[in-house]
Design a protein around this motif. Structure first.
Motif, PDB file in Angstrom:
ATOM      1  N   THR A 106       0.804  -1.227   0.000  1.00 45.62           N
ATOM      2  CA  THR A 106       0.000   0.000   0.000  1.00 45.62           C
ATOM      3  C   THR A 106       0.839   1.280   0.000  1.00 45.62           C
ATOM      4  O   THR A 106       0.659   2.145  -0.862  1.00 45.62           O
ATOM      5  N   LYS A 206      -4.504  -4.700  -9.420  1.00 46.66           N
ATOM      6  CA  LYS A 206      -5.271  -4.335  -8.220  1.00 46.66           C
ATOM      7  C   LYS A 206      -6.619  -5.030  -8.168  1.00 46.66           C
ATOM      8  O   LYS A 206      -7.003  -5.591  -7.132  1.00 46.66           O
ATOM      9  N   PHE A 207      -7.362  -5.004  -9.270  1.00 48.20           N
ATOM     10  CA  PHE A 207      -8.713  -5.553  -9.249  1.00 48.20           C
ATOM     11  C   PHE A 207      -8.701  -7.052  -8.982  1.00 48.20           C
ATOM     12  O   PHE A 207      -9.453  -7.560  -8.134  1.00 48.20           O
ATOM     13  N   SER A 209      -6.315  -8.772  -7.563  1.00 51.53           N
ATOM     14  CA  SER A 209      -5.796  -8.999  -6.212  1.00 51.53           C
ATOM     15  C   SER A 209      -6.875  -8.761  -5.160  1.00 51.53           C
ATOM     16  O   SER A 209      -6.994  -9.519  -4.189  1.00 51.53           O
ATOM     17  N   ILE A 210      -7.684  -7.723  -5.364  1.00 54.54           N
ATOM     18  CA  ILE A 210      -8.762  -7.440  -4.409  1.00 54.54           C
ATOM     19  C   ILE A 210      -9.761  -8.597  -4.379  1.00 54.54           C
ATOM     20  O   ILE A 210     -10.230  -9.009  -3.310  1.00 54.54           O
ATOM     21  N   PHE A 213      -8.138 -11.425  -2.422  1.00 53.72           N
ATOM     22  CA  PHE A 213      -8.138 -11.090  -0.994  1.00 53.72           C
ATOM     23  C   PHE A 213      -9.533 -11.276  -0.395  1.00 53.72           C
ATOM     24  O   PHE A 213      -9.690 -11.885   0.674  1.00 53.72           O
ATOM     25  N   LEU A 214     -10.540 -10.768  -1.074  1.00 54.08           N
ATOM     26  CA  LEU A 214     -11.903 -10.873  -0.551  1.00 54.08           C
ATOM     27  C   LEU A 214     -12.354 -12.332  -0.453  1.00 54.08           C
ATOM     28  O   LEU A 214     -13.024 -12.720   0.511  1.00 54.08           O
ATOM     29  N   SER A 542      -4.810 -12.248   4.296  1.00 56.49           N
ATOM     30  CA  SER A 542      -6.240 -12.584   4.316  1.00 56.49           C
ATOM     31  C   SER A 542      -6.622 -13.307   5.600  1.00 56.49           C
ATOM     32  O   SER A 542      -7.704 -13.067   6.152  1.00 56.49           O
TER      33      SER A 542
END
Length: 754
Positions: A106, A206-207, A209-210, A213-214, A542
């Motif tokens: 980040t 990013k997308f 990876s998000i 993670f979710l 996570s």
């Protein structure tokens, strides 16, 4: 000490009740344990009530029951206290790499700013954890554990740095001695680089990876907040298809060593527990002193005759009062009563051999004993108790022979004696002689399953219970109860499928990147480290975030009474480890196939190692090496490089061979080597000739091996090490800078055309 048992019962009950109440205030519960604690408190209340009514025997019995149950449940309560502390330490261990990954993904600060940022993120997460998890409130020394773990991590990093410096120093010395011939693998650098590359890939995509993670966070969150794991101690009841000879309870242990016998204190405990509901009948074994450490026996004498007795069996009066088989076995006289001490009961065969009858006197180990009864040997020998085992002592001489290794060990070493080899004595006399409690029977006057359950739970023994012709076995064992797992299996499978699809997409997008790494010389293991590094970053962050959000979600659901009252919040180590295993498995298992596909991109062939293309013919073995040279000068430079390598190995090194002689011929060109192969005690000596071979407009290197001495099969196996070392040196030759290779080519040219 006045009322010691009652005071001990009161103390253990107070400690358990106080500590469990404190745990319950912090949402740490165990429903089964709570029920067991209520049973313990009920016994304690009955103890105090009986003491107030001056019924001291009952008060003592209830005190022993409460005390023994308290000792069992105390360990369970302390487990509930200690396991959240263990999870807290584990959470901190998980926190350390996670905050580093979070900062790198980040913010990406440098220097002191980076250090302060990591500390601030870690502090914020710990503050949140303090309000959500009770371990920091229950255990005062958790910060000391954090400090110890941080210190351990610090010294670990220092150790790694020092180790790496030592390795670099050793590599420097090796390079100084072996020059350019050192073969080194920088696995540590590859692993560290793979983590940095993984975080860079996460930032770039990013997308995707998000989404990953979710997915993992939801898996961990659902495992923590929607599932519950409860561990407890319970009793298992097993119905046995055996004959019930009496209504009562029976217990015993292994009895193969002195540690396997029951203690005398259990007898008093059982008598207090049973009270007037039945009679406790202990059975004791006693063995005479061995003769010169060889045979175990003592003579039973009467008048001018004697016979050998190998052991004594101690029985109580209750056996002959309540057990029909013992009563029916008496052919003359009677069984023991409470006044008998220097008395004995003989088997019919013993009485016939000694020519004695009821009322006569016999002598055994210096004691004068009165014969009060004679029993039928066949009836006693055939008697099997509720566990279908004989009550007779084991043959001591077979056990002694087993210890001396004169006969094989095993179940045959523990054979019960015959009644004609045993002297039956009152149990009080056998106790005074130093006998051991082999088993205990309780003859009940009424139904007593509650007594059997209490004994099995408090003493951790296998307890047999018989009533109305049915026999049951009660045994204590740990148990686990899972709640809510069925509701998250389908989401778990969907999440795993999402991870698999995402990793395949990542592989497709990074095919060109893998090709570049392959062109730069990255091995398949390096590709695996790249993908594993990325997966571990996902898993660590996570799991940390998912577990924290799961605890928060639990508090919210509890506050709004959404969860049932029987739901147990996952503070125990088993629950967290279960969540971690599922999270890691859901992350790593679906990624096995994409990782395999990525490794195949780097090395498309199925072969991962170079295989020798030829086999030896007799004492000769010609091996073509898989290297191509454009001209004779380049091939000669490589040959001169190998000659220098052979010169450096005329002494013992880490390689599995020693060079005896080496000769370089620039005209052929070739290198002749005479070497000894490990194992050196096998005296394997071989001659190796490395020659430049021209085929068309290209040049190759061949090795010709000739066995000079040593066993043929050993020569074949040991030669592989030398061949592989030469192949690796040619790989090193390819990795040299052009100016270094030019030096060897020029040296070869000057030798060849001088």
């Amino acid at each position: 000490i006045i009322l010691s048992a009652i005071n001990a019962s009161n103390d253990i009950a107070t400690i358990i009740s106080t500590r469990y109440s404190n745990l319950k205030k912090n949402m740490i519960e165990n429903i089964a344990l709570e029920e067991n604690i209520k049973a313990m408190e009920e016994y304690h209340s009955l103890c105090l009530a009986s003491l107030k009514e001056r019924k001291y025997s009952k008060a003592y019995a209830y005190a022993l029951a409460s005390w023994s149950l308290g000792m069992v449940y105390y360990s369970e309560v302390m487990r509930l206290v200690n396991e959240p502390a263990i999870i807290s330490v584990f959470f901190f261990f998980l926190l350390i790499p996670s905050v580093f990954f979070i900062e790198r993904i980040t913010l990406q600060f440098e220097g002191l700013k980076r250090l302060f940022t990591i500390l601030i993120i870690a502090s914020l997460i710990l503050v949140i954890f303090y309000f959500l998890h009770p371990s920091l409130r229950l255990v005062a020394n958790i910060p000391i554990a954090y400090l110890g773990l941080s210190t351990l991590l610090f010294f670990g990093i220092v150790g790694i740095v020092l180790t790496k410096s030592a390795i670099e120093m050793g590599s420097m010395i090796r390079r100084k001695i072996l020059k350019h011939h050192v073969v080194e693998r920088e696995r540590t650098s590859i692993i560290i680089h793979s983590v940095h590359v993984a975080m860079g890939n996460i930032r770039r995509r990013k997308f995707l990876s998000i989404l990953l993670f979710l997915t993992i966070i939801i898996i961990v969150l659902s495992m923590v907040s929607l599932t519950s794991i409860e561990s407890f101690v319970t009793l298992k009841r097993t119905e046995l298809p055996v004959e019930a000879r009496y209504n009562g309870i029976y217990m015993r242990k292994g009895m193969k060593t002195t540690k396997d016998f029951l203690s005398y204190s259990i007898i008093e405990y059982l008598r207090s527990m049973v009270g007037d509901r039945g009679a406790v009948a202990p059975r004791l074994w006693y063995y005479p002193q061995s003769v010169f450490g060889d045979q175990v026996f003592a003579y039973l004498e009467a008048k001018d005759k004697k016979t050998v007795i190998y052991a004594a069996l101690g029985l109580s009066p209750g056996e002959f009062k309540y057990n029909e088989l013992f009563r029916s076995s008496i052919v003359e006289g009677r069984g023991f009563d409470e006044y008998d001490y220097y008395a004995c009961i003989l088997a019919d065969k013993v009485s016939e051999k000694l020519n004695v009858s009821v009322g006569d006197w016999v002598w055994w180990q210096g004691m004068k004993l009165k014969v009060v009864g004679i029993v039928a040997s066949d009836v006693i020998n055939s008697y099997l108790d509720l566990d279908q085992e004989s009550i007779m002592p084991f043959n001591p001489n077979l056990m002694v022979a087993t210890l001396k290794k004169s006969v094989p060990g095993g179940s045959d070493s523990y054979v019960p004696l015959s009644a004609s080899e045993v002297l039956i004595l009152p149990h009080n006399l056998v106790k005074r002689l130093g006998g051991h409690v082999s088993s205990i029977s309780i003859y009940l006057k009424e139904e007593g399953e509650d007594i059997a359950r209490t004994i099995a739970m408090s003493l951790d023994l296998e307890v047999y219970y018989s009533y109305n012709g049915k026999v049951s076995l009660f045994s204590r064992l740990p148990a686990y109860e899972f709640r809510g797992l069925a509701f998250i299996l389908i989401p778990l499978l969907i999440g795993s499928g999402t991870i698999l699809n995402s990793m395949l997409n990542v592989l497709k997008m990074r095919e060109r990147e893998m090709s570049i790494y392959s062109a730069l010389g990255l091995p398949p293991s390096g590709v695996i480290f790249l993908f594993l590094g990325e997966l571990l970053v996902f898993a660590f962050i996570s799991t940390l975030v998912g577990y924290t959000l799961g605890l928060l979600f639990n508090h919210i659901l509890k506050a709004f009474n959404v969860l049932p009252e029987t739901f147990i919040v996952n503070y125990t180590s088993m629950a967290v480890l279960f969540s971690m295993i599922f999270a890691m498995a859901a992350t790593l298992i679906p990624s096995i196939y994409p990782i395999y596909k990525a490794a195949r991109l780097v090395t498309p062939s199925l072969a991962r190692k170079w295989e020798l293309p030829t086999k030896p013919r007799g004492d000769e073995w010609e091996i073509p090496l898989p290297f191509v040279f454009t001209n004779i000068l380049e091939a000669g430079g490589a040959l001169l490089f190998l000659y220098e390598y052979a010169e450096l190995h005329k002494r013992e090194t880490v390689e599995k061979f020693i060079i005896r002689e080496v000769k370089f011929d620039p005209e052929v060109p070739s290198v002749d080597i005479v070497l000894s192969l490990a194992p050196y005690e096998a005296k394997i000596i071989t001659k190796a000739t490395i020659t430049v071979i021209r085929r068309g407009d290209r040049h190759f290197l061949d090795i010709m091996l000739r066995r000079l001495s040593g066993v043929y099969d050993t020569w074949v196996l040991s030669s592989r090490n030398f061949i592989d070392a030469i192949r690796k040196q040619l790989l090193v030759w390819r990795s040299l800078k052009p100016e270094m290779r030019r030096e060897y080519i020029d040296k070869f040219s000057s030798k060849r055309f001088k």
